[in-house]
Enzyme design. Sequence first.
Site, short mmCIF file in Angstrom:
data_model
loop_
_atom_site.label_atom_id
_atom_site.label_comp_id
_atom_site.label_asym_id
_atom_site.label_seq_id
_atom_site.Cartn_x
_atom_site.Cartn_y
_atom_site.Cartn_z
N SER A 38 0.81 -1.21 0.00
CA SER A 38 0.00 0.00 0.00
C SER A 38 0.86 1.27 0.00
CB SER A 38 -0.94 -0.04 1.22
OG SER A 38 -1.92 0.97 1.15
N HIS A 43 -2.59 -1.37 -4.65
CA HIS A 43 -4.05 -1.38 -4.74
C HIS A 43 -4.59 0.04 -4.63
CE1 HIS A 43 -4.42 -0.57 -0.47
NE2 HIS A 43 -3.65 -1.62 -0.18
#
Length: 225
Positions: free
Chosen positions: A109, A132
């Site tokens: 992330s 993501h």
Amino acid sequence: MGNEKSNDDKIKEMGQIELHGNSSGYNIHLLSVIGEIEGHDLLPSTSKTTKYEHVLPKLASIEEDSRYDGVLIIINTVGGDVESGLAIAEMIASLSKPTVSLVLGGSHSIGVPLSVSADYSFIVPTGTMVIHPVRMNGMFIGAPQTYEYFQLIQDRIVSFIDSHSKISKERIEEMMLNTGMLTKDLGTILVGEQAVKEGIINEVGGIKDALHKLYELIKKSKEAD
């Protein structure tokens, strides 16, 4: 003994230590980004966290302290607060002193911008990176402005990765929106060499390689002065 105790305390409190007395003669600051990036809200005491209010002042002091020749950033994070993680990444990227990052375990992330914020980056063969879309916890009003806010944050992250690595914005966004890898979720998992092939990380290697590269960058920096 006094220096050893001081270093032990720094590791315990902030995950930081000075590396000196090595054959290179350089003084290196080791910064570890471990667990979850903690933002404005406190995480449970049982969680392993990296606190941005500790990291930002330390990075500022390193920039101004002539004793430090370079910074080694070791990363093993599941992500965390986006704004705080991006602030740390911007701070690392703005340092005038040579920096090298090493991804151990994972850099997920917001850990992706952190890993590319250094002048040169490494990942161990089994290290993972998860890319993501931006996510938020809690309840939000279902208004168009909410979507625009999410998109703005995501654009900032994509632009940072793009400007500090060899991967394109289009490829980052493509991996963010991948539906074929994560069950019931969006995103892409890269392991070791895959992160290098995609142009996010510079090289596969470990601590020896990271330190050797940092010494090399420091030497070049001193020769240029």
